[in-house]
Design a protein around this motif. Structure first.
Motif, PDB file in Angstrom:
ATOM      1  N   TYR A  91      32.591  54.216  48.783  1.00 42.90           N
ATOM      2  CA  TYR A  91      33.893  54.548  48.202  1.00 42.90           C
ATOM      3  C   TYR A  91      34.471  53.361  47.432  1.00 42.90           C
ATOM      4  N   GLY A  92      34.992  53.634  46.235  1.00 41.75           N
ATOM      5  CA  GLY A  92      35.696  52.608  45.473  1.00 41.75           C
ATOM      6  C   GLY A  92      34.817  51.402  45.190  1.00 41.75           C
ATOM      7  N   ASP A 136      37.120  56.412  45.083  1.00 40.17           N
ATOM      8  CA  ASP A 136      37.659  56.170  46.417  1.00 40.17           C
ATOM      9  C   ASP A 136      38.264  57.434  46.989  1.00 40.17           C
TER      10      ASP A 136
END
Length: 353
Positions: free
Chosen positions: A213-214, A300
Motif C-alpha cells: 500500500y502507498g 494506499d
C-alpha cells in the motif's frame, strides 16, 4: 489449580497464549471458547493436554454464564475479536457485533457470576486490545503510552476502543476486577495468512505479487507473539486491577523494511536448502531471482494510519516485562515454523485465505 476461560483461544494470539499457559501453569484447567469463524482453527490446539474446546459465541451470555458458574472459572482472558482492518472497512457490522457486543456479553456474565451471586471468589477479567485505538503518530511524535487519548481511525480500531471503555466502566462502576493490555503488531506461529508477514511470506514462496500500500513506509512496532504472551502472563499475575498496560516489541519498522527482510530471508533459505526449490517451484528464489521482484505498489488503503509505536515503560517498571526477541531473530523463527508447517497453512490458502 485454577480454572480459566480463554476466548478466541483457537485463533492466532489466543492459541499461542493457550500453549504458553499450559507450559507455565500445567495444572490449570483451560477452557477455550471459540466460534471457529474463518480465523479460528482446531488445529492450533493440537498437542495440548487437558484443554477443552467449547464451540460457541461470546455473544451468547447464557452460555458464558453457565460455563463460569458450572466450571467455577475465576479467570477470563479475552482474545476473541474481529481484527483485520481491511475487512472492517468493507464489513464493519461484524466488528461492532463481536468486539463491542461480544465483550459486553462477557462482562455481563462475569458480573453476574462473580459479583451478583456473591461467591466472593477472587477473579480477573483480562481484555486484550490493540495500539490502534490510539490513532496515528507523526514521525516525531512520542510513542503511545497508557495516557495517550483515544483516536481510532478505522471501524476495527473504533470497535476495540469501545470494548476497552466497557471494560474500564465495569471496573469503576461495578467493581469487576479487570485489566486491559494494548499490544503492537504481533507475528509468529499460527497467524492466519491475511496479515502482512504470513501473507507476504506465503506469496513469496508461491511467486505471487507482494502488494504494498502507498509508499510502504507506514511504521509499526513488531511484537513476537510469544513475548506478547509473556507480557499477558505478567499482567495476570502481578497487574493491578483497573489498570491498562501497553505491550510492545520495541521493534519500530516501516512495512517496506519488514517486506525486504521477508524477501531476504526467503532467498537465504532457498540458497541453504535446495529442496525448497522443488517444494516451491514458482518462487523467484527457486529460479535464481530475488523475491523482491514480486514487490508491487498500489494505491494506499482508506484510513491507513501512518505510524504506531509503543511506550512500554509502565509494564517494564511495574511488572518486569522485557521482549526477548528482536525482529531478525523473531522472524527467523517464524519463517522456520511456516516452512515446517506447510500442512497447517496450505489448506487455508486453498479455501481462499
Amino acid at each position: 489449580m485454577a480454572n480459566i476461560i480463554v476466548t478466541g483461544g483457537a485463533g492466532f494470539i489466543g492459541a499461542n497464549f493457550v500453549h504458553h499457559w499450559r507450559k507455565v501453569s500445567p495444572d490449570d484447567s483451560i477452557i477455550v471458547l471459540d466460534a471457529l469463524t474463518y480465523a479460528g482453527n482446531r488445529a492450533n490446539l493440537n498437542g495440548l493436554d487437558s484443554v477443552e474446546l467449547v464451540v460457541g459465541d461470546i455473544c451468547n451470555t447464557d452460555l458464558v454464564t453457565r460455563l463460569l458458574r458450572e466450571r467455577e472459572v475465576a479467570t477470563i482472558v479475552h482474545f476473541a475479536a474481529e481484527s483485520h482492518v481491511d475487512r472492517s472497512i468493507t464489513g464493519p457490522d461484524a466488528f461492532v457485533t463481536t468486539n463491542v457486543i461480544g465483550t459486553h456479553s462477557l462482562l455481563k456474565a462475569a458480573r453476574s457470576v462473580w459479583l451478583d451471586e456473591g461467591s466472593g471468589r477472587p477473579h480477573r477479567f483480562h481484555h486484550v486490545s490493540t495500539d490502534e485505538v490510539y490513532g496515528s503518530l507523526g514521525p516525531e511524535d512520542p510513542a503511545f503510552s497508557e495516557n495517550t487519548p483515544y483516536a481510532p481511525n478505522s471501524p476495527y480500531s473504533a470497535s476495540k476502543a469501545g470494548s476497552d471503555h466497557l471494560v474500564r466502566a465495569y471496573h469503576h462502576t461495578y467493581g469487576l476486577e479487570t485489566t486491559t493490555s494494548n499490544c503492537s503488531n504481533n507475528y509468529g506461529p499460527y497467524q492466519f495468512p491475511e496479515k502482512l508477514i504470513p501473507l507476504f511470506l506465503i506469496n513469496a514462496l508461491n511467486g505471487r505479487n507482494l502488494t504494498i500500500y502507498g509508499d510502504g513506509l507506514n511504521v509499526r512496532d513488531w511484537l513476537h507473539v510469544e513475548d506478547h504472551c509473556r507480557g499477558i502472563e505478567l499482567v495476570l499475575r502481578k497487574g493491578r486491577p483497573g489498570e491498562t498496560y501497553n505491550i510492545g516489541g520495541g521493534q519500530e519498522l516501516p512495512n517496506l523494511t519488514v517486506i525486504e527482510e521477508i524477501c531476504r530471508a526467503v532467498d537465504a533459505a532457498f540458497a541453504a536448502d535446495p529442496n525448497l526449490a522443488q517444494r516451491y517451484p514458482n518462487a523467484p528464489a527457486a529460479k535464481g531471482r530475488p523475491s523482491t521482484d514480486l514487490k508491487t505498489f498500489v494505491t494506499d488503503r482508506k484510513g491507513h494510519d501512518r505510524r504506531y509505536a509503543i511506550d512500554e515503560t509502565k509494564i517494564r517498571s511495574e511488572l518486569g516485562y522485557e521482549p526477548a526477541r528482536n525482529f531478525p531473530r523473531g522472524f527467523a523463527k517464524t519463517l522456520a515454523w511456516y516452512l515446517t508447517n506447510e500442512g497447517w497453512w496450505k489448506p487455508l490458502i486453498k479455501r481462499g485465505a
